[in-house]
Design a protein around this motif. Structure first.
Motif, PDB file in Angstrom:
ATOM      1  N   THR A  44       0.844  -1.191   0.000  1.00  0.00           N
ATOM      2  CA  THR A  44       0.000   0.000   0.000  1.00  0.00           C
ATOM      3  C   THR A  44       0.884   1.249   0.000  1.00  0.00           C
ATOM      4  N   ASN A  45       0.268   2.388  -0.220  1.00  0.00           N
ATOM      5  CA  ASN A  45       1.013   3.647  -0.146  1.00  0.00           C
ATOM      6  C   ASN A  45       1.589   3.857   1.248  1.00  0.00           C
ATOM      7  N   SER A  46       0.840   3.473   2.283  1.00  0.00           N
ATOM      8  CA  SER A  46       1.345   3.584   3.657  1.00  0.00           C
ATOM      9  C   SER A  46       2.571   2.711   3.849  1.00  0.00           C
TER      10      SER A  46
ATOM     11  N   TRP B 270       5.509   4.421   2.256  1.00  0.00           N
ATOM     12  CA  TRP B 270       5.923   5.606   3.013  1.00  0.00           C
ATOM     13  C   TRP B 270       6.712   5.193   4.254  1.00  0.00           C
ATOM     14  N   VAL B 271       6.226   4.178   4.962  1.00  0.00           N
ATOM     15  CA  VAL B 271       6.930   3.672   6.141  1.00  0.00           C
ATOM     16  C   VAL B 271       8.317   3.162   5.734  1.00  0.00           C
ATOM     17  N   TYR B 272       8.401   2.458   4.612  1.00  0.00           N
ATOM     18  CA  TYR B 272       9.695   1.973   4.114  1.00  0.00           C
ATOM     19  C   TYR B 272      10.670   3.140   3.935  1.00  0.00           C
ATOM     20  N   HIS B 273      10.220   4.219   3.320  1.00  0.00           N
ATOM     21  CA  HIS B 273      11.108   5.356   3.062  1.00  0.00           C
ATOM     22  C   HIS B 273      11.579   6.027   4.355  1.00  0.00           C
ATOM     23  N   VAL B 274      10.706   6.112   5.339  1.00  0.00           N
ATOM     24  CA  VAL B 274      11.109   6.683   6.631  1.00  0.00           C
ATOM     25  C   VAL B 274      12.126   5.769   7.304  1.00  0.00           C
ATOM     26  N   ILE B 275      11.904   4.464   7.246  1.00  0.00           N
ATOM     27  CA  ILE B 275      12.876   3.517   7.812  1.00  0.00           C
ATOM     28  C   ILE B 275      14.217   3.678   7.096  1.00  0.00           C
ATOM     29  N   ALA B 276      14.186   3.806   5.786  1.00  0.00           N
ATOM     30  CA  ALA B 276      15.423   3.957   5.006  1.00  0.00           C
ATOM     31  C   ALA B 276      16.212   5.190   5.440  1.00  0.00           C
ATOM     32  N   GLU B 277      15.533   6.252   5.798  1.00  0.00           N
ATOM     33  CA  GLU B 277      16.199   7.483   6.234  1.00  0.00           C
ATOM     34  C   GLU B 277      16.740   7.384   7.656  1.00  0.00           C
ATOM     35  N   ARG B 278      16.067   6.621   8.506  1.00  0.00           N
ATOM     36  CA  ARG B 278      16.381   6.653   9.938  1.00  0.00           C
ATOM     37  C   ARG B 278      16.946   5.361  10.491  1.00  0.00           C
ATOM     38  N   GLU B 279      17.121   4.345   9.678  1.00  0.00           N
ATOM     39  CA  GLU B 279      17.472   3.020  10.203  1.00  0.00           C
ATOM     40  C   GLU B 279      18.749   3.016  11.019  1.00  0.00           C
ATOM     41  N   PRO B 280      18.846   2.180  12.021  1.00  0.00           N
ATOM     42  CA  PRO B 280      17.749   1.408  12.595  1.00  0.00           C
ATOM     43  C   PRO B 280      16.827   2.323  13.393  1.00  0.00           C
ATOM     44  N   VAL B 281      15.552   2.026  13.366  1.00  0.00           N
ATOM     45  CA  VAL B 281      14.566   2.875  14.032  1.00  0.00           C
ATOM     46  C   VAL B 281      13.561   1.992  14.763  1.00  0.00           C
ATOM     47  N   THR B 282      13.179   2.418  15.948  1.00  0.00           N
ATOM     48  CA  THR B 282      12.202   1.644  16.719  1.00  0.00           C
ATOM     49  C   THR B 282      10.791   1.930  16.231  1.00  0.00           C
ATOM     50  N   ARG B 283       9.922   1.012  16.530  1.00  0.00           N
ATOM     51  CA  ARG B 283       8.500   1.181  16.211  1.00  0.00           C
ATOM     52  C   ARG B 283       7.958   2.426  16.910  1.00  0.00           C
ATOM     53  N   GLN B 284       8.349   2.620  18.158  1.00  0.00           N
ATOM     54  CA  GLN B 284       7.885   3.802  18.899  1.00  0.00           C
ATOM     55  C   GLN B 284       8.343   5.096  18.226  1.00  0.00           C
TER      56      GLN B 284
ATOM     57  N   ARG C 208       6.225  12.504   9.984  1.00  0.00           N
ATOM     58  CA  ARG C 208       6.134  12.124   8.572  1.00  0.00           C
ATOM     59  C   ARG C 208       5.369  10.827   8.367  1.00  0.00           C
ATOM     60  N   VAL C 209       5.348   9.966   9.366  1.00  0.00           N
ATOM     61  CA  VAL C 209       4.642   8.694   9.229  1.00  0.00           C
ATOM     62  C   VAL C 209       3.139   8.929   9.288  1.00  0.00           C
ATOM     63  N   ASP C 210       2.656   9.587  10.314  1.00  0.00           N
ATOM     64  CA  ASP C 210       1.265  10.018  10.434  1.00  0.00           C
ATOM     65  C   ASP C 210       0.252   8.937  10.040  1.00  0.00           C
ATOM     66  N   VAL C 211       0.397   7.744  10.609  1.00  0.00           N
ATOM     67  CA  VAL C 211      -0.583   6.676  10.416  1.00  0.00           C
ATOM     68  C   VAL C 211      -0.981   6.145  11.784  1.00  0.00           C
TER      69      VAL C 211
ATOM     70  N   THR D 117      -2.163   0.599  11.547  1.00  0.00           N
ATOM     71  CA  THR D 117      -1.693   0.724  10.158  1.00  0.00           C
ATOM     72  C   THR D 117      -0.184   0.559  10.097  1.00  0.00           C
ATOM     73  N   LEU D 118       0.527   1.147  11.059  1.00  0.00           N
ATOM     74  CA  LEU D 118       1.978   0.996  11.107  1.00  0.00           C
ATOM     75  C   LEU D 118       2.350  -0.467  11.316  1.00  0.00           C
ATOM     76  N   ASP D 119       1.676  -1.133  12.238  1.00  0.00           N
ATOM     77  CA  ASP D 119       1.980  -2.543  12.500  1.00  0.00           C
ATOM     78  C   ASP D 119       1.750  -3.396  11.254  1.00  0.00           C
ATOM     79  N   ARG D 120       0.671  -3.135  10.542  1.00  0.00           N
ATOM     80  CA  ARG D 120       0.407  -3.881   9.307  1.00  0.00           C
ATOM     81  C   ARG D 120       1.462  -3.589   8.252  1.00  0.00           C
ATOM     82  N   ALA D 121       1.862  -2.327   8.131  1.00  0.00           N
ATOM     83  CA  ALA D 121       2.897  -1.956   7.159  1.00  0.00           C
ATOM     84  C   ALA D 121       4.208  -2.668   7.487  1.00  0.00           C
TER      85      ALA D 121
END
Length: 90
Positions: free
Chosen positions: A16-18, A21-35, A42-45, A49-53
């Motif tokens: 999905t688009n979400s 988007w989550v992938y791109h934020v992870i790519a910028e910030r990795e490693p990154v926690t779910r919290q 920028r995630v704003d879901v 929705t985040l857990d499903r993504a």
């Protein structure tokens, strides 16, 4: 077996688009926690929705989710750098 459609999630019709988007934020910030992802403007879901993504991205082999403890809130997401070799079966 899940077909890997491309080496990048933007070309994957199963996401999905979400998810993208989550992938791109992870790519910028990795490693990154779910919290941290939940707190990132920028995630704003919604949390669900985040857990499903995250689950879809992991299932498709785009990210690796490490669980630091038994607490699911402590998930750390990183890119799976060899995505084409990480295809998985359902």
């Amino acid at each position: 077996m899940i077909p890997v459609s491309a080496e990048h999630p933007d070309a994957d019709p199963e996401l999905t688009n979400s998810d993208r988007w989550v992938y791109h934020v992870i790519a910028e910030r990795e490693p990154v926690t779910r919290q941290a992802l939940l707190q990132d403007d920028r995630v704003d879901v919604a949390e669900r929705t985040l857990d499903r993504a995250l689950s879809r991205l992991e299932e498709r082999g785009y990210v690796v989710l490490l669980r630091e403890s038994g607490d699911l809130r402590q998930i750390v997401a990183s890119l799976a750098h060899s995505h084409t070799s990480n295809s998985r079966q359902r």
